[in-house]
Design a protein around this motif. Structure first.
Motif, PDB file in Angstrom:
ATOM      1  N   ASP A   1       0.833  -1.201   0.000  1.00 15.81           N
ATOM      2  CA  ASP A   1       0.000   0.000   0.000  1.00 15.81           C
ATOM      3  C   ASP A   1       0.872   1.258   0.000  1.00 15.81           C
ATOM      4  O   ASP A   1       0.568   2.238  -0.686  1.00 15.81           O
TER       5      ASP A   1
ATOM      6  N   ALA B   1       1.133   4.226  -2.880  1.00 18.37           N
ATOM      7  CA  ALA B   1       0.922   5.637  -2.556  1.00 18.37           C
ATOM      8  C   ALA B   1       2.137   6.483  -2.948  1.00 18.37           C
ATOM      9  O   ALA B   1       1.989   7.591  -3.477  1.00 18.37           O
ATOM     10  N   VAL B   2       3.345   5.962  -2.721  1.00 17.32           N
ATOM     11  CA  VAL B   2       4.560   6.696  -3.112  1.00 17.32           C
ATOM     12  C   VAL B   2       4.609   6.834  -4.625  1.00 17.32           C
ATOM     13  O   VAL B   2       4.916   7.912  -5.156  1.00 17.32           O
TER      14      VAL B   2
ATOM     15  N   ALA C   1       2.153   6.927  -6.577  1.00 14.81           N
ATOM     16  CA  ALA C   1       1.090   7.849  -6.975  1.00 14.81           C
ATOM     17  C   ALA C   1       1.476   9.303  -6.705  1.00 14.81           C
ATOM     18  O   ALA C   1       0.780  10.214  -7.132  1.00 14.81           O
ATOM     19  N   GLY C   2       2.578   9.511  -5.971  1.00 16.53           N
ATOM     20  CA  GLY C   2       3.067  10.864  -5.765  1.00 16.53           C
ATOM     21  C   GLY C   2       2.787  11.454  -4.400  1.00 16.53           C
ATOM     22  O   GLY C   2       3.063  12.633  -4.172  1.00 16.53           O
ATOM     23  N   TYR C   3       2.258  10.686  -3.486  1.00 16.08           N
ATOM     24  CA  TYR C   3       1.992  11.208  -2.148  1.00 16.08           C
ATOM     25  C   TYR C   3       3.296  11.322  -1.357  1.00 16.08           C
ATOM     26  O   TYR C   3       4.200  10.503  -1.510  1.00 16.08           O
ATOM     27  N   ALA C   4       3.355  12.312  -0.491  1.00 18.34           N
ATOM     28  CA  ALA C   4       4.518  12.493   0.374  1.00 18.34           C
ATOM     29  C   ALA C   4       4.541  11.398   1.432  1.00 18.34           C
ATOM     30  O   ALA C   4       3.491  10.942   1.912  1.00 18.34           O
TER      31      ALA C   4
ATOM     32  N   LYS D   1       5.459  11.567   4.455  1.00 24.36           N
ATOM     33  CA  LYS D   1       4.912  12.024   5.734  1.00 24.36           C
ATOM     34  C   LYS D   1       3.383  11.966   5.736  1.00 24.36           C
ATOM     35  O   LYS D   1       2.770  11.629   6.752  1.00 24.36           O
ATOM     36  N   THR D   2       2.782  12.277   4.609  1.00 23.92           N
ATOM     37  CA  THR D   2       1.321  12.205   4.496  1.00 23.92           C
ATOM     38  C   THR D   2       0.851  10.761   4.627  1.00 23.92           C
ATOM     39  O   THR D   2      -0.137  10.475   5.313  1.00 23.92           O
ATOM     40  N   ILE D   3       1.570   9.855   3.986  1.00 23.46           N
ATOM     41  CA  ILE D   3       1.222   8.430   4.067  1.00 23.46           C
ATOM     42  C   ILE D   3       1.333   7.954   5.512  1.00 23.46           C
ATOM     43  O   ILE D   3       0.445   7.278   6.030  1.00 23.46           O
ATOM     44  N   TRP D   4       2.448   8.339   6.166  1.00 22.90           N
ATOM     45  CA  TRP D   4       2.633   7.922   7.564  1.00 22.90           C
ATOM     46  C   TRP D   4       1.526   8.490   8.449  1.00 22.90           C
ATOM     47  O   TRP D   4       0.973   7.775   9.292  1.00 22.90           O
TER      48      TRP D   4
ATOM     49  N   ASN E   1      -1.520   9.328   7.764  1.00 21.57           N
ATOM     50  CA  ASN E   1      -2.772   8.619   7.547  1.00 21.57           C
ATOM     51  C   ASN E   1      -2.746   7.229   8.181  1.00 21.57           C
ATOM     52  O   ASN E   1      -3.688   6.838   8.876  1.00 21.57           O
TER      53      ASN E   1
END
Length: 129
Positions: free
Chosen positions: A34, A38-39, A41-44, A46-49, A51
């Motif tokens: 997952d 997400a990485v 897909a371009g998400y940061a 820190k944002t993934i963590w 969430n």
């Protein structure tokens, strides 16, 4: 009869209590796919963590999460090698040229002799008065 070392090690691992570090790594590996999606897909990170931490999918801090991402997702040895484009040329009767020379950095000029006073421990007799 004595047991082999791998058998002894297996028994020891079963008896041993798992550490917090082991549990954190197992939790990360469980959600690694997952995170990779997400990485990609371009998400940061820190944002993934944030969430995943809020949803209680991971219970460890951001620094640990970032270390795991760098080690298990961004590690260059696990990525496929980049494919460089190949430039095809047409042979028009010219002799083959040698490979293009690699770029070299700017040439650095050797420093000149120092200017000004230089100490000489053995004086020149001609220069003495």
């Amino acid at each position: 009869m004595t047991k082999s070392y791998p058998e002894q090690l297996a028994e020891w691992v079963k008896r041993r209590e798992s550490t917090k570090r082991d549990k954190n790594l197992v939790a990360f590996l469980a959600v690694r796919d997952d995170i990779k999606l997400a990485v990609d897909a371009g998400y940061a990170v820190k944002t993934i963590w944030a969430n995943m931490h809020e949803e209680k999918r991971v219970a460890f801090g951001y620094d640990t999460f970032l270390n795991y991402v760098n080690r298990h997702i961004r590690d260059k040895s696990t990525r496929p090698a980049e494919v460089l484009p190949v430039r095809l040329t047409v042979d028009r009767g010219r002799p083959e040229s040698k490979a293009a020379p690699q770029k070299q950095g700017p040439k650095v000029k050797a420093p000149d002799a120092p200017t000004g006073f230089t100490f000489n421990s053995q004086p020149d007799v001609k220069e003495l008065i």
